[in-house]
Design an enzyme around this catalytic site. Structure first.
Site, short mmCIF file in Angstrom:
data_model
loop_
_atom_site.label_atom_id
_atom_site.label_comp_id
_atom_site.label_asym_id
_atom_site.label_seq_id
_atom_site.Cartn_x
_atom_site.Cartn_y
_atom_site.Cartn_z
N LYS A 1 0.79 -1.25 0.00
CA LYS A 1 0.12 -0.07 0.06
C LYS A 1 0.79 1.14 -0.05
CE LYS A 1 -4.33 -1.74 1.71
NZ LYS A 1 -5.64 -1.61 2.57
N ARG B 1 -2.99 -9.73 5.45
CA ARG B 1 -3.51 -10.14 4.19
C ARG B 1 -2.52 -9.44 3.32
NH1 ARG B 1 -6.42 -6.62 0.54
NH2 ARG B 1 -8.15 -7.83 -0.45
#
Length: 376
Positions: free
Chosen positions: A320, A355
């Protein structure tokens, strides 16, 4: 009462809450293994005196109080605090009592950090390497299982910042064939469906999914909790501020940890009212979903604090933008090392789920971390 992580920047927290510099320095000097925060105290002077008598060092500002003591003294005085109406229904070392999660007939241990592999049957997810065509899903899944994935997360709609929503029927066309293909190939691997639409979740569960992963925490679709309750499946409640389309338009928090905790408390309450079992709830603070760089780093620094609610935690930070920003604006393709660092931190903090896009690398980093800290 809130339990604050020893990794928290207590000086910064106290400064943000308006405490006097002298008190901040004194508290920082005395800070022990247990740091507690109390809000909305009715009689601050009496409350501070009570804690002082119990061997706590305290500072107060209006109706807010911070206190610190040893783990031994906290355990010794928990009964007294409970008698005074102070909730102490959490473990002081940020562990949870639940040992495993039951996803339909599949058990997931909560005594380790589980790796959730990301499979996006979308054309526009932010990391191109996570996108996969439906006809190639089984190949990707087989590799992830061989690499050590504990769960597979299937998504049919990109929720990257500024993304447009996908029509329900289109999302179903993407995820249902993928889930059916996976289930035909492997009956045992737990599958989560990444959706905020209750009908998509329902159809996915009927097709073979075992867990609901809702980025909205049940706020975008009022029926989501009822679906989780009806099928008796675990649900991941994630925190988001805004929607994917607008969440990164100047998000702001006075206290990001406290705001997310309050959100979780409300959503857990609503889930329980809808019939969801407490043991079926997982919490995700939502890295990158309506958060600034400093918010994301604070969440990662203190992510174990969310365990005061007694539920397992999931962290989804793989590749991210928080990693890109820290590492001199690297693109998603070059953020693996940063992702691995976060997974190692999560393993150290005994976070129950991460995740990730890269199962093999993250799994190996987590296993090595766990071996060092917990033994083989």
């Amino acid at each position: 009462m809130r339990l604050i992580s020893k990794d928290a920047n207590i000086k910064r927290i106290l400064y943000q809450k308006g405490f006097d510099e002298k008190d901040i320095l004194e508290f920082e000097k005395k800070a022990n293994s247990i740091i507690l925060r109390f809000d909305n105290i009715k009689n601050p002077s009496e409350f501070v005196q009570l804690l002082s008598n119990l061997g706590y060092f305290t500072i107060s500002n209006g109706n807010m109080c911070f206190a610190t003591t040893t783990l031994y003294n906290f355990e010794k005085t928990r009964c007294v605090l409970t008698e005074e109406g102070i909730e102490c229904n959490f473990d002081a070392d940020f562990t949870i009592s639940q040992r495993y999660l039951l996803a339909k007939d599949k058990k997931l241990s909560l005594l380790k950090t589980n790796v959730m592999g990301i499979i996006n049957v979308t054309p526009d997810s932010f990391y191109e390497g996570s996108r996969v065509q439906v006809e190639k899903v089984t190949q990707r899944v087989l590799q992830m299982i061989q690499d050590g994935a504990d769960v597979l997360d299937i998504g049919g709609e990109s929720t990257r910042p500024f993304s447009e929503p996908v029509e329900e029927e289109e999302e179903l066309k993407r995820v249902i064939p993928a889930i059916e293909a996976i289930r035909d190939m492997d009956k045992n691997i737990p599958i989560s469906i990444d959706t905020y639409k209750s009908r998509v979740a329902q159809k996915a569960i009927e097709a073979g999914a075992d867990i609901i992963n809702d980025i909205s925490g049940g706020t975008f679709d009022k029926d989501m909790f009822y679906v989780a309750a009806h099928y008796n499946v675990p649900i991941i409640i994630m925190h988001i501020k805004g929607t994917p389309k607008d969440m990164q338009k100047n998000p702001y928090y006075e206290d990001v940890i406290e705001e997310i905790l309050q959100f979780f408390e409300l959503r857990i309450e609503q889930a329980l009212k809808a019939g969801v079992k407490l043991e079926n709830i997982i919490l995700d603070p939502g890295i990158g979903f309506g958060k600034r760089l400093e918010d994301n780093l604070e969440i990662l620094r203190r992510c174990e604090e969310f365990k005061v609610l007694g539920r397992p935690i999931l962290i989804g930070a793989s590749r991210k933008s928080v990693i890109g920003h820290v590492l001199s604006n690297l693109p998603p393709e070059e953020r693996l090392e940063g992702t691995l660092a976060i997974s190692v931190i999560c393993a150290q903090k005994k976070i129950e789920f991460v995740r990730v896009h890269d199962v093999k690398e993250n799994k190996r980093a987590i296993l090595m971390t766990q071996a060092v800290f917990d033994g083989v």
